[in-house]
Structures are given as structure tokens and as C-alpha cells.
Design an enzyme around this catalytic site. Structure first.
Site, PDB file in Angstrom:
ATOM      1  N   HIS A  66       0.798  -1.236   0.000  1.00 29.88           N
ATOM      2  CA  HIS A  66       0.000   0.000   0.000  1.00 29.88           C
ATOM      3  C   HIS A  66       0.827   1.281   0.000  1.00 29.88           C
ATOM      4  O   HIS A  66       0.691   2.138   0.876  1.00 29.88           O
ATOM      5  CB  HIS A  66      -0.972  -0.006   1.186  1.00 29.88           C
ATOM      6  CG  HIS A  66      -2.168  -0.893   0.978  1.00 29.88           C
ATOM      7  ND1 HIS A  66      -2.972  -0.816  -0.145  1.00 29.88           N
ATOM      8  CD2 HIS A  66      -2.695  -1.882   1.739  1.00 29.88           C
ATOM      9  CE1 HIS A  66      -3.945  -1.714  -0.055  1.00 29.88           C
ATOM     10  NE2 HIS A  66      -3.799  -2.381   1.064  1.00 29.88           N
ATOM     11  N   ASP A 114      -1.605  -5.725  -3.713  1.00 26.50           N
ATOM     12  CA  ASP A 114      -1.913  -4.460  -3.023  1.00 26.50           C
ATOM     13  C   ASP A 114      -0.674  -3.584  -2.844  1.00 26.50           C
ATOM     14  O   ASP A 114      -0.229  -3.303  -1.733  1.00 26.50           O
ATOM     15  CB  ASP A 114      -2.636  -4.705  -1.688  1.00 26.50           C
ATOM     16  CG  ASP A 114      -4.139  -4.910  -1.890  1.00 26.50           C
ATOM     17  OD1 ASP A 114      -4.566  -5.092  -3.054  1.00 26.50           O
ATOM     18  OD2 ASP A 114      -4.882  -4.876  -0.891  1.00 26.50           O
ATOM     19  N   ASN A 160      -6.472  -7.082  -4.851  1.00 24.26           N
ATOM     20  CA  ASN A 160      -7.764  -6.494  -5.221  1.00 24.26           C
ATOM     21  C   ASN A 160      -7.656  -4.998  -5.514  1.00 24.26           C
ATOM     22  O   ASN A 160      -8.520  -4.438  -6.184  1.00 24.26           O
ATOM     23  CB  ASN A 160      -8.813  -6.753  -4.131  1.00 24.26           C
ATOM     24  CG  ASN A 160      -8.469  -6.105  -2.812  1.00 24.26           C
ATOM     25  OD1 ASN A 160      -7.346  -6.230  -2.331  1.00 24.26           O
ATOM     26  ND2 ASN A 160      -9.418  -5.396  -2.218  1.00 24.26           N
ATOM     27  N   HIS A 161      -6.582  -4.349  -5.064  1.00 24.83           N
ATOM     28  CA  HIS A 161      -6.416  -2.922  -5.379  1.00 24.83           C
ATOM     29  C   HIS A 161      -5.763  -2.689  -6.738  1.00 24.83           C
ATOM     30  O   HIS A 161      -5.715  -1.549  -7.199  1.00 24.83           O
ATOM     31  CB  HIS A 161      -5.618  -2.208  -4.284  1.00 24.83           C
ATOM     32  CG  HIS A 161      -6.455  -1.851  -3.092  1.00 24.83           C
ATOM     33  ND1 HIS A 161      -7.006  -0.603  -2.907  1.00 24.83           N
ATOM     34  CD2 HIS A 161      -6.860  -2.603  -2.038  1.00 24.83           C
ATOM     35  CE1 HIS A 161      -7.694  -0.585  -1.773  1.00 24.83           C
ATOM     36  NE2 HIS A 161      -7.627  -1.791  -1.234  1.00 24.83           N
ATOM     37  N   HIS A 179      -3.496 -13.323  -3.085  1.00 28.64           N
ATOM     38  CA  HIS A 179      -3.715 -12.119  -2.287  1.00 28.64           C
ATOM     39  C   HIS A 179      -4.824 -12.307  -1.244  1.00 28.64           C
ATOM     40  O   HIS A 179      -4.643 -12.025  -0.069  1.00 28.64           O
ATOM     41  CB  HIS A 179      -4.043 -10.929  -3.190  1.00 28.64           C
ATOM     42  CG  HIS A 179      -4.342  -9.686  -2.395  1.00 28.64           C
ATOM     43  ND1 HIS A 179      -3.365  -9.020  -1.704  1.00 28.64           N
ATOM     44  CD2 HIS A 179      -5.503  -9.035  -2.133  1.00 28.64           C
ATOM     45  CE1 HIS A 179      -3.901  -7.991  -1.069  1.00 28.64           C
ATOM     46  NE2 HIS A 179      -5.201  -7.973  -1.305  1.00 28.64           N
ATOM     47  N   HIS A 217      -3.902  -9.316   2.276  1.00 28.98           N
ATOM     48  CA  HIS A 217      -5.250  -8.746   2.185  1.00 28.98           C
ATOM     49  C   HIS A 217      -5.842  -8.236   3.488  1.00 28.98           C
ATOM     50  O   HIS A 217      -6.633  -7.309   3.493  1.00 28.98           O
ATOM     51  CB  HIS A 217      -6.177  -9.792   1.555  1.00 28.98           C
ATOM     52  CG  HIS A 217      -7.496  -9.295   1.055  1.00 28.98           C
ATOM     53  ND1 HIS A 217      -7.648  -8.090   0.406  1.00 28.98           N
ATOM     54  CD2 HIS A 217      -8.732  -9.869   1.084  1.00 28.98           C
ATOM     55  CE1 HIS A 217      -8.928  -7.947   0.070  1.00 28.98           C
ATOM     56  NE2 HIS A 217      -9.597  -9.001   0.467  1.00 28.98           N
TER      57      HIS A 217
HETATM   58 MN   LIG Z   1      -6.385  -6.373  -0.353  1.00 29.28          MN
END
Ligand SMILES: [Mn+2]
Length: 351
Positions: free
Chosen positions: A75, A101, A127-128, A180, A266
Site C-alpha cells: 500500500h 496491493d 484487489n487494489h 492475495h 489482504h
Molecule cells: Mn487487499
């Protein structure tokens, strides 16, 4: 294969290799700087086009052998990423598997995702890594703030196209399933369930670019969550997409496919690494001091070069808090058996 642009046959200076770009970005990060000023939209789009052509040749499910170091969510924690690679050893001396991510929430998504793209590292999709998600968080805003509205949105599209070529899971040493989010109830279907080879073959069936819907197994690999308590195997996920799976679902999946462990990311975990389901499911989170708000520890995980006997978890975790990591100026020993459990500040640095 090394990720390099075509060599130039003319007399002018040869174009910079993509590996050269990554090395310059890495060095900027080490000096606590961000994107070098000559990293233009054209330069980044060119690097993404090269990445896409390399990724096209890769399967959706990677089959890897250790030794390899795994990262959970990052992130946008670019400076932690660069420092960890420096402390652990730059590729190809060490291999890396990233569990997705890279973008959103943190401060330097663009730098983080670019540093993750070259070869000698294996990069799974989170998922990002999907414009439907990151346009509502801060990755697209970061691109627009850096390059302006039109160029930023164009680059956002290039990134989304490239993300659709990322692999979505990996099997390491034939015994560890990595992704993930987590498992999918589709894997119970006889079509997937016959054997480990059949699972891998079926996951590899959809062709790239992978545009998935909320209701297919690719979405589950990127979105599902592990739940410690619960008697039924699958429940709807409160995130509004995919499922949560319990110990029974995880044990059925592992047994059916002759796997010993599941490693996923995740979910935020305060200590960077959490063992669930009698230690069979590992959740890894590598963004220390997450979003500059949580005082959490991050962790990475080293997996050795050969399969275990299936009884004791073969990996070794390395935890870190961001402040200590960024102050660390020594390289860790080559052999993970000699690593400390946590990166600590050297005594000379403590006032
Ligand atoms: Mn995630």
C-alpha cells in the site's frame, strides 16, 4: 528473463534498459527521495508495455521453487520496500514473491508499484490492482497530482491494462498455495478438485487480459478472507465481494490438492504475520506503520528451497517497525536461520 528494452542498432546512445530504470528508482528511494524528475508519462508507459509483454507469457498460476522471500500488502510504502530489498539482498541474489496491493492508502503508490514490476521478482495481483477500486482510493489521484488530469488518467488506464496481465496465484515448492485474498468455493467443483495439477491447469485456462466479474474464482483469489471462527465453510464477505472461508474450507482445499499451507495477504494484522487454522493459513502484511496511522509491525516471510515434511511450517518470519527499518544500515546474513526475529535499531543509534 531480464526485463530489457530492445537494443538500439543506431549510433545514438542506447535506450536505458528497464532494469536501469528500476535501479535508478531504487537508489532514489534509498536516499529518501521519490520519483526521479525524468520519469515521464512516456517513460513509465514504455516500461508498462514491456512489463505487459513479459507477463503475457506467464501463466495465471505461477509454479515456483524456494528459496524465496514473500511480501504481503505494501500500500504505497515505497521507502520500506526499497530498504527491505537492500537489507535482504537485491534480486537476482534473492528472489521475491509479492502478494498484491501495491497501490492505494499509503503515500507513494506509483513508486511502489513501479519498483515491484521487474523480473527476478514475482508479482501477484491484489484487489487494489484494479481501476474499479483504486480510482476510489488514492492511486489515481496520485497519478493526476503528479502528471496532470489528462496524462494522469491515461497513465491510470495503462496501469489498469497492465494489472490485467498479472498472475493471480502461485504454488511454491509444490506444497504452499499463495494468493492475495484466499480460496474460492469453485475449487470444490470436480473440475478443479481432481488433483493439484488439475487445479493449476483450470486456473490457467482464462486467457489474458484477465477481466473478471464479482462472481468468478479470480475475484475470490483476490478478495476472499479467512475467518477464525465459524462452523460452515463459506459465508458472504462483509466487504461486499466474494466470501469468507473457515478452517473446514481451508483443510478440505489443502487435503484435496495435496498442499500443506496457504499463504495470503489482504487483511491488516497488527504484528505483520498471523497464523490461523492450526497454523495452516498464514496472513502476511508488510506495510508497517500502515497509512501513517496505525503503529503496526510489518513482516516478510522466507520460504526455503525444498518442500517440508508437512508437519512443521518451513517458513521464517522477519518483523519490522518502520522507524527501525529505515534506520537499519546493515545487510542481514545470507542464511535466514541467522536472521533476528525482528529488525532492531543498532545500539549506537539509540540516544
Ligand atoms: Mn487487499
Amino acid at each position: 528473463p531480464p526485463l530489457q528494452s530492445d537494443s538500439n542498432a543506431g549510433n545514438s546512445d542506447p535506450p536505458e534498459t528497464v532494469a536501469g530504470l528500476f535501479s535508478r528508482l531504487h537508489n532514489a528511494g534509498l536516499q529518501q527521495r521519490c520519483l526521479p524528475s525524468d520519469f515521464t508519462v512516456q517513460l513509465i508507459a514504455g516500461a508498462l508495455a514491456t512489463a505487459k509483454s513479459v507477463l503475457l507469457a506467464e501463466p495465471n498460476c505461477l509454479q515456483l521453487a524456494g528459496p524465496i522471500v514473500m511480501f504481503g500488502d505494501l500500500h504505497g510504502e515505497f521507502h520500506s520496500l526499497v530498504k527491505l530489498i537492500e537489507v535482504l539482498g537485491r534480486p537476482p541474489a534473492r528472489s521475491y514473491l509479492f502478494l498484491g496491493d501495491y497501490v492505494d492508502r499509503g503515500p507513494l503508490s506509483l513508486e511502489t508499484v513501479l519498483r515491484c514490476i521487474p523480473r527476478h521478482v514475482f508479482v501477484l495481483r491484489g484487489n487494489h490492482e484494479d481501476r474499479r477500486i483504486y480510482r476510489y482510493f488514492n492511486f489515481e489521484d496520485e497519478l493526476i497530482a503528479t502528471f496532470g488530469l489528462t496524462a494522469g488518467q491515461n497513465l491510470s488506464n495503462y496501469f489498469n491494462e497492465t494489472f490485467c496481465y498479472l498472475p493471480v496465484c502461485a504454488v511454491v515448492n509444490g506444497e504452499i498455495f499463495c494468493c492475495h485474498g484466499g480460496l474460492s468455493p469453485y475449487f470444490n467443483h470436480p473440475r478443479f478438485a481432481a488433483s493439484q495439477a488439475e487445479l493449476v491447469r483450470r486456473i490457467n485456462e482464462p486467457s489474458k487480459p484477465l477481466h473478471f466479474r464479482k462472481s468468478d474464482f479470480i475475484a475470490d483469489l483476490l478478495w476472499s478472507d479467512a475467518l477464525d471462527i465459524g462452523v460452515v465453510e463459506w459465508m458472504p464477505n462483509p466487504r461486499g465481494c466474494s466470501y469468507v472461508f473457515t478452517k473446514a474450507a481451508c483443510f478440505n482445499f489443502l487435503r484435496r490438492h495435496r498442499l500443506n499451507w496457504l499463504i495470503r495477504a489482504h487483511m491488516f494484522v497488527m504484528n505483520g504475520c498471523k497464523f490461523s487454522f492450526e497454523g495452516r493459513c498464514v496472513t502476511l502484511f508488510s506495510a508497517a506503520d500502515y497509512a501513517q496511522r496505525y503503529r503496526n509491525t510489518g513482516a516478510v516471510l522466507h520460504i526455503p528451497g525444498s518442500a517440508s515434511d508437512g508437519t512443521k511450517f518451513p517458513g521464517r518470519t522477519l518483523r519490522f517497525c518502520k522507524k527501525n527499518l529505515l534506520q537499519c544500515d546493515s545487510r542481514l546474513p545470507e542464511n535466514p536461520a541467522d536472521w533476528p526475529e525482528e529488525i532492531a535499531v543498532k545500539k549506537s543509534l539509540i540516544r
